[in-house]
Design a protein around this motif. Structure first.
Motif, mmCIF file in Angstrom:
data_model
loop_
_atom_site.group_PDB
_atom_site.id
_atom_site.type_symbol
_atom_site.label_atom_id
_atom_site.label_comp_id
_atom_site.label_asym_id
_atom_site.label_seq_id
_atom_site.Cartn_x
_atom_site.Cartn_y
_atom_site.Cartn_z
ATOM 1 N N ALA A 162 0.821 -1.205 0.000
ATOM 2 C CA ALA A 162 0.000 0.000 0.000
ATOM 3 C C ALA A 162 0.857 1.258 0.000
ATOM 4 N N ARG A 163 2.043 1.137 0.573
ATOM 5 C CA ARG A 163 2.925 2.306 0.566
ATOM 6 C C ARG A 163 4.378 1.890 0.725
ATOM 7 N N CYS A 164 5.225 2.844 0.421
ATOM 8 C CA CYS A 164 6.663 2.610 0.549
ATOM 9 C C CYS A 164 7.255 3.733 1.396
ATOM 10 N N VAL A 165 8.114 3.374 2.334
ATOM 11 C CA VAL A 165 8.852 4.380 3.097
ATOM 12 C C VAL A 165 10.342 4.205 2.761
ATOM 13 N N ALA A 166 10.951 5.281 2.332
ATOM 14 C CA ALA A 166 12.347 5.190 1.899
ATOM 15 C C ALA A 166 13.216 6.171 2.681
ATOM 16 N N ASP A 167 14.422 5.759 2.937
ATOM 17 C CA ASP A 167 15.382 6.594 3.665
ATOM 18 C C ASP A 167 16.772 6.369 3.101
ATOM 19 N N THR A 168 17.579 7.413 3.160
ATOM 20 C CA THR A 168 19.003 7.220 2.898
ATOM 21 C C THR A 168 19.770 7.758 4.097
ATOM 22 N N PHE A 169 20.666 6.937 4.609
ATOM 23 C CA PHE A 169 21.457 7.300 5.788
ATOM 24 C C PHE A 169 22.933 7.364 5.428
ATOM 25 N N THR A 170 23.639 8.276 6.056
ATOM 26 C CA THR A 170 25.092 8.273 5.898
ATOM 27 C C THR A 170 25.749 8.225 7.272
ATOM 28 N N THR A 171 26.867 7.528 7.337
ATOM 29 C CA THR A 171 27.627 7.471 8.585
ATOM 30 C C THR A 171 29.074 7.832 8.289
ATOM 31 N N GLY A 172 29.734 8.368 9.303
ATOM 32 C CA GLY A 172 31.101 8.857 9.118
ATOM 33 C C GLY A 172 32.149 7.876 9.617
ATOM 34 N N TYR A 173 33.363 8.348 9.609
ATOM 35 C CA TYR A 173 34.473 7.556 10.140
ATOM 36 C C TYR A 173 34.364 7.444 11.657
ATOM 37 N N GLN A 174 35.013 6.448 12.201
ATOM 38 C CA GLN A 174 35.307 6.445 13.631
ATOM 39 C C GLN A 174 36.716 5.893 13.799
ATOM 40 N N GLU A 175 37.463 6.540 14.650
ATOM 41 C CA GLU A 175 38.829 6.110 14.945
ATOM 42 C C GLU A 175 38.784 5.226 16.198
ATOM 43 N N GLN A 176 39.514 4.103 16.157
ATOM 44 C CA GLN A 176 39.478 3.199 17.320
ATOM 45 C C GLN A 176 39.985 3.918 18.572
ATOM 46 N N ALA A 177 41.016 4.735 18.390
ATOM 47 C CA ALA A 177 41.529 5.543 19.502
ATOM 48 C C ALA A 177 41.855 4.725 20.744
ATOM 49 N N TYR A 178 42.379 3.497 20.529
ATOM 50 C CA TYR A 178 43.029 2.784 21.625
ATOM 51 C C TYR A 178 44.015 3.753 22.246
ATOM 52 N N LEU A 179 44.176 3.689 23.565
ATOM 53 C CA LEU A 179 45.000 4.718 24.200
ATOM 54 C C LEU A 179 46.495 4.532 23.921
ATOM 55 N N GLU A 180 46.882 3.276 23.677
ATOM 56 C CA GLU A 180 48.283 3.037 23.321
ATOM 57 C C GLU A 180 48.414 3.049 21.805
ATOM 58 N N PRO A 181 49.205 3.942 21.237
ATOM 59 C CA PRO A 181 49.369 3.938 19.774
ATOM 60 C C PRO A 181 50.045 2.632 19.318
ATOM 61 N N GLN A 182 49.993 2.398 18.014
ATOM 62 C CA GLN A 182 50.588 1.189 17.446
ATOM 63 C C GLN A 182 52.086 1.149 17.735
ATOM 64 N N GLY A 183 52.601 -0.040 17.992
ATOM 65 C CA GLY A 183 54.032 -0.159 18.223
ATOM 66 C C GLY A 183 54.526 -1.587 18.077
ATOM 67 N N MET A 184 55.765 -1.730 17.582
ATOM 68 C CA MET A 184 56.394 -3.043 17.392
ATOM 69 C C MET A 184 57.887 -2.936 17.717
ATOM 70 N N VAL A 185 58.430 -4.004 18.245
ATOM 71 C CA VAL A 185 59.880 -4.128 18.426
ATOM 72 C C VAL A 185 60.305 -5.420 17.753
ATOM 73 N N ALA A 186 61.315 -5.334 16.878
ATOM 74 C CA ALA A 186 61.776 -6.542 16.197
ATOM 75 C C ALA A 186 63.237 -6.789 16.537
ATOM 76 N N SER A 187 63.602 -8.049 16.658
ATOM 77 C CA SER A 187 65.018 -8.375 16.822
ATOM 78 C C SER A 187 65.337 -9.598 15.978
ATOM 79 N N PHE A 188 66.566 -9.642 15.491
ATOM 80 C CA PHE A 188 66.975 -10.691 14.559
ATOM 81 C C PHE A 188 68.190 -11.379 15.140
ATOM 82 N N GLU A 189 68.026 -12.637 15.526
ATOM 83 C CA GLU A 189 69.125 -13.386 16.142
ATOM 84 C C GLU A 189 69.115 -14.816 15.644
ATOM 85 N N ASP A 190 70.270 -15.327 15.328
ATOM 86 C CA ASP A 190 70.428 -16.721 14.905
ATOM 87 C C ASP A 190 69.469 -17.086 13.779
ATOM 88 N N GLY A 191 69.294 -16.163 12.870
ATOM 89 C CA GLY A 191 68.452 -16.452 11.714
ATOM 90 C C GLY A 191 66.958 -16.424 11.989
#
Lengths: 710, 268, 159
Positions: A162-191
């Motif tokens: 009998a009828r149609c209801v239509a909508d268009t929605f937009t959503t934005g970015y979200q940053e995870q914002a973990y409190l510790e920023p990304q970080g890595m330590v690598a070491s190379f020993e004995d192959g």
């Protein structure tokens, strides 16, 4: 024995409360060098030349030519290089690294490098991507993935409507914002290359190192360090800095630490997909929803990453908690010259449920119905089939949950009571939603086949060997409790170390609300086996995932059981809005969840409060926009997270509805708690203002437009 | 390596300022963000956060005298502070920032969004600028030239802020930030009224963060006092407000929210 | 040149020769190995680097080391030796106020600064005192509850 639900002491508590826990940036090793990344400053270009000043002694530069294996991040599609070769596709894309003994000098060296670009016409918005007919970023079309499926007979239902209801929605970015920023330590020993760092998925990093180095697993070791939050942001992204640090360590023969600062982290790491969702609902004369035609478009950024999987969850969630027999659902995730969109708690669900729940409010508004009753009339029930034709095997307590949430919040009285005398506008709104637990479809079986092991030592101590990462969510404690309970031993007799791939089998990534449901279940199985053999002195048991009987999934046609288990939720949010500035305050939050039996009620409460906070941030203040291919809000000064003064406590209840599949009746919870917040907030704001909204985040700037009738 | 210089008193600080042209530092909360990751070269750094002359809060007759190196926390703790100063200051940043940031630093940084500014404009505060050559008194409105730009000359320090104290002033302050705490202002609205004897004697209105410097117009205030219709007053302010689009808000929102706050205030 | 910066760090006299504009945070972490103070944003927005300077909560990422000359600095490594820490630690544990742990040292020092000033805070006081310390995991509820309980139970600790 106390019920398992009773709160235990967190295993990682002592280390964290005393400040003794050593996160990545806290690590110091003999001779360690610091790495800094040179990143693209333009959105799309050919690299014509790179001018590097003479290297000071003790410093080194690492670029794509230092990659002995494949220069491709292995995720779903191998389209993203670890280091740019001849072109860049987003501002922040890594080009090369400098390493040196002094952090400030290394950073200053990076600033002296000049890159000559030949700029190309970038694709900067979803609209631009959708309208593009050539010069694509990826392959021969403007999208990374395009999916669609049907249920029932849409055309027939449209004719009867009998009828149609239509909508268009937009959503934005979200940053995870973990409190510790990304970080890595690598070491190379004995192959052997060893990478330690902040991560959710140690074995994703093993795969990335195998790809980049072309080495076998026995020369690759990945160890998680205490991790200051992840929320999906440390799912796939850390593979890139992990490979960078590894390349530098191999080239220099010295340990290398690579830690992002906050601006760099916001600039170049993954974020939640922006989306544009159109829903058309076809109703009969009595207001029953006969059919829906839904189109989802998501902004995937410059490389495919996990976008196809996020899109799958979006299109399997977009039907909401409703029984609508005739559906056409279509989705595409497009390529744009911006940072890669990726995993984030909810994984496509938050966009989908905002759109569907707000659409339900709009249908009710346009047809003069009560929006809760409209929902209730269409609620899914046990034995119903889902949008993909999956079977809802367990009770679906949506009526009970919604009634409870409404009662707790005094919803109807507040909903009908108009504005307060203070000149402020009050509003209350609700949302009802689900989260499918674990990998999509038969992914657990097809993609990872997770394994766990338990090891009993002669002293009777039981070690949990699994790759599930403790990222704050309580995995260490929760999974250990399952083991202790299964073995009928005290928790103090169970050890759970941060995962080390040298000793822990691949129990899959720490994602998708799967840790308790899938890994916990495997630990229970390994525990039962260990219990049988308990009299033996020292031994190991193992359990491996098998796809449960009776489930089926047709990936090509999107048909069958999209998820192994479903968790359900109902949220209510109350706001008070100042009609002068359109600024608003969240006055109350009520929530009811069905996540099965909680393994630890204190940890569950933490997930509820934290997920709600992140979801309300997503709905309200967390605004991240791009202008000219660059993020505008790149610091915590401009990208705003809720503070202690922005959030009221959550009044919440859990309904008793044991899972058949999960360990001790538990199912997934971590993501569910975020998903319903934004739509309930939107409904409350609509109730306060009397006007429909169709965009996230609900900033005062946007609401002023809404109030002005824009 | 740069040298840290700790003058023992103001006179010594001014001598050092004249001879060495050091970087001057009080709380550091703005400066450290601006200088993030970069160290000064050989330029000496003079720390004035401990100078006793700059840390006094006193009342002399109808004037509150605030040393420039007083932190916001110290100001808020002072019993001499009237409510119409306390209300805006209490909403600045977070406890840890208020513990370090000084009012003088906030002013010399000259951000258009500095939250201490609208009230000082509305109150016709004066600054005492000192140098080895002597001191001068400057009205707040003359001090600020634009974002980050002030009349502070080489060899000069902002020593004191002098704020008129009047009984009977009542303030309305609205900081529109991005969240409830620890937020820079999208805009702020500060209005003072003197209703001694039950009728409006005087009115002062200032807007922050919506133009290169604080927006205040004595002409418009006089028109309000003379009973000019609200619509015409709004037109006057609409011409004075010149907001920008930035990471925190839009010019459109800033303008309209200012006008709406003004209208609400004038109609109340 | 060569003038040392001296201060009291966790109860001990220390002095060092360094760039005066270095962040106190870097000095604590790099020169003294006190890595309990974290860098979350580097702009004073998150409070993960918070320490006490003369008893007041300070973001150590915004404080140049020259400004602590002659002052008392307390980091989590010093605070954890106190009875007040143990009271707060117990209440944080019971309330479930620790998740990823990155904000935790700053939160504890914010709690200590608050309770020193105001031993009997209301919920609003507590929320205000934490408003410069971001937590992305807990939604703050458990932290607020932990501090309220510590204030209630820690009788005599914060006179």
């Amino acid at each position: 024995m106390k019920p398992i639900t009773e709160a235990a002491n967190r295993l990682d508590f002592e280390d964290k409360i005393t400040g003794a826990a050593r996160y990545c940036a806290d690590i110091r090793m003999e001779g360690m060098l610091f790495a800094k990344t040179l990143r693209a400053t333009v959105a799309r270009a050919w690299i014509r030349a790179i001018h590097i000043p003479p290297l000071p002694s003790g410093m080194a530069v690492i670029d794509w030519r230092d990659i002995p294996g494949k220069n491709a991040v292995p995720i779903v599609t191998d389209d993203q290089p670890f280091l740019a070769e001849n072109c860049v596709n987003y501002v922040g894309e890594p080009i090369l690294l400098a390493v040196g003994p002094d952090r400030a000098e290394t950073a200053s060296f990076i600033r002296q490098i000049v890159v000559e670009y030949e700029e190309r016409k970038p694709i900067l918005t979803l609209e631009e991507a959708m309208g593009r007919d050539g010069d694509f970023i990826s392959g021969n079309q403007p999208w990374f993935a395009s999916y669609g499926y049907d249920k029932g007979d849409l055309e027939g239902a449209m004719r009867r409507a009998a009828r149609c209801v239509a909508d268009t929605f937009t959503t934005g970015y979200q940053e995870q914002a973990y409190l510790e920023p990304q970080g890595m330590v690598a070491s190379f020993e004995d192959g052997v290359i060893t990478v330690r760092g902040s991560m959710q998925c140690p074995y994703y990093i093993v795969d990335a190192l195998k790809n980049a180095l072309g080495w076998e697993t026995d020369r690759i070791r990945v160890i998680q360090l205490p991790t200051g939050g992840g929320f999906g942001g440390k799912e796939e992204y850390p593979s890139i800095p992990a490979v960078h640090a590894a390349l530098a360590a191999i080239k220099t023969g010295k340990p290398v630490q690579l830690v992002f600062d906050r601006k760099e982290d916001i600039l170049c790491t993954t974020k939640r997909h922006p989306s544009q969702i159109t829903i058309k609902s076809y109703l009969d004369a009595e207001g029953n929803i006969l059919a829906r035609d839904i189109d989802v478009a998501a902004d995937g950024g410059a490389y495919a990453g996990l976008s196809s999987v996020v899109l799958q969850r979006m299109i399997y969630s977009i039907g909401g908690v409703y029984r609508v027999e005739n559906l056409r659902i279509h989705g595409r995730v497009y390529a744009t010259n911006k940072a890669v969109s990726g995993a984030f708690r909810g994984f496509g669900g938050p966009q989908a449920f905002f759109a569907m729940e707000t659409h339900m409010e709009h249908i009710a508004r346009q047809t003069g119905m009560d929006s809760v009753q409209l929902r209730q009339r269409h609620f899914l029930r046990q034995e119903d089939s889902t949008s993909t034709g999956g079977h809802l095997r367990s009770p679906v307590p949506l009526h009970e949950m919604t009634d409870l949430a409404l009662r707790l919040s005094d919803y109807y009285r507040k909903r009908e009571q108009p504005n307060t005398d203070s000149g402020k506008l009050r509003g209350i709104g609700c949302s009802v939603f689900f989260h499918g637990c674990g990998f999509t479809g038969s992914g657990e079986q097809d993609l990872i086949r997770p394994r766990v092991r338990l090891r009993k030592d002669v002293d009777g101590i039981v070690h949990v060997l699994a790759s599930s990462a403790e990222i704050g969510q309580g995995a260490m404690t929760t999974l250990s409790k399952i083991v202790a309970r299964t073995l009928s031993i005290p928790l103090s007799q169970v050890r759970y170390e941060y995962p080390d791939t040298k000793v822990c089998p691949d129990s899959g990534p720490t994602v998708a609300s799967r840790s308790v449901l899938v890994v916990g279940k495997l630990l229970l199985q390994a525990g039962l086996e260990m219990k049988k053999r308990w009299s033996e002195k020292a031994f190991e048991t193992e359990a491996r995932f098998t796809y449960p009987k009776g489930f089926s999934w047709d990936k090509e046609n999107h048909q069958g059981d999209a998820y192994l288990e479903y968790s359900w939720g109902a949220n209510v949010v109350e706001v008070e809005l100042d009609p002068v500035t359109c600024d608003y305050k969240i006055k109350g939050v009520w929530a009811v969840y069905d996540a099965g039996t909680p393994i630890d009620k204190k940890i569950v409460a933490g997930q509820v409060e934290g997920g709600m906070a992140q979801g309300l941030g997503y709905g309200g203040m967390e605004n991240l926009e791009y202008a000219d291919g660059k993020p505008v809000q790149v610091s915590f000064t401009d990208y705003i997270l809720p503070t202690s003064l922005d959030l009221p406590p959550v009044t919440f209840r859990l309904v008793d509805n044991e899972s058949v599949l999960g360990p001790y009746g538990a199912r997934g919870l971590g993501e569910l708690t975020l998903v319903g917040a934004a739509p309930a907030l939107a409904a409350a704001i609509e109730n306060a203002t009397g006007r429909p909204v169709n965009r996230l985040p609900l900033t005062p700037e946007y609401l002023l437009e809404v109030m002005n009738g824009g | 390596m740069a040298v840290a210089v700790y003058p023992r008193n103001l006179a010594e600080a001014l001598r050092i300022l004249e001879i060495q042209s050091p970087l001057v530092l009080a709380g550091g909360t703005d400066l450290m963000v601006k200088r993030a990751g970069t160290y000064p070269d050989e330029c000496p750094v003079m720390y004035i956060g401990n100078l006793p002359e700059l840390r006094q809060i006193s009342r002399q007759g109808e004037e509150l005298r605030v040393g420039a190196a007083c932190t916001f926390t110290e100001l808020l703790a002072s019993p001499l502070l009237p409510d119409y100063l306390r209300v805006p200051l209490a909403q600045i940043a977070s406890p840890a920032i208020r513990n370090a940031a000084t009012i003088g630093g906030n002013l010399c940084n000259a951000s258009p969004a500095a939250d201490a500014l609208p009230m000082l404009y509305a109150l016709d505060a004066h600054f005492i600028l000192v140098s080895a050559a002597g001191e001068c008194r400057m009205p707040v409105r003359d001090f600020f030239l634009g974002p980050g730009k002030t009349m502070l000359a080489a060899g000069q320090l902002l020593a004191e802020i002098r704020i008129p104290i009047r009984e009977g002033w009542r303030c309305i302050y609205r900081k529109v930030g991005m969240r409830r705490a620890n937020s820079l202002s999208k805009l702020s609205f500060y209005a003072l009224s003197d209703c001694a004897g039950g009728r409006l004697q005087d009115i002062r209105i200032a807007f922050g963060a919506v133009a290169p410097t604080v927006v205040r117009s004595r002409e418009a205030e006089m028109k309000i006092l003379s009973g000019l219709p609200v619509e015409e007053i709004i037109l006057m302010y609409n011409g004075l407000i010149k907001p920008i689009d930035d990471a925190r808000s839009s010019s459109r929102y800033r303008r309209e929210a200012c006008i709406r706050l003004l209208k609400q205030y004038l109609q109340s | 040149m060569g003038e040392k910066i001296s201060f009291v760090l966790n109860g001990a006299n220390v002095s060092l020769e360094t760039e005066p504009m270095r962040r106190l945070l870097d000095v604590l972490r790099e020169d003294f190995g006190l890595t309990g103070s974290k860098e979350g944003c580097g702009e004073g927005e998150c409070g993960a680097c918070a320490v006490l300077v003369d008893g007041r909560l300070i973001n150590s990422c915004l404080m140049p080391v020259l400004a602590v000359q002659g002052k008392r600095v307390v980091t989590i490594e010093g605070f954890r030796e106190t009875a007040r820490f143990h009271a707060l630690s117990g209440s944080f544990d019971r309330a479930g106020a620790v998740q990823c742990g990155f904000c935790t040292p700053g939160m504890l020092l914010a709690a200590e600064a608050l309770l020193t000033d105001n031993p009997d805070p209301t919920e609003e006081d507590i929320r205000g005192a934490l408003s410069g310390n971001l937590c992305r995991c807990t939604g703050y509820t458990a932290i607020v509850e932990a501090i309220r309980n510590a204030a209630r139970e820690g009788e005599g600790l914060w006179p």
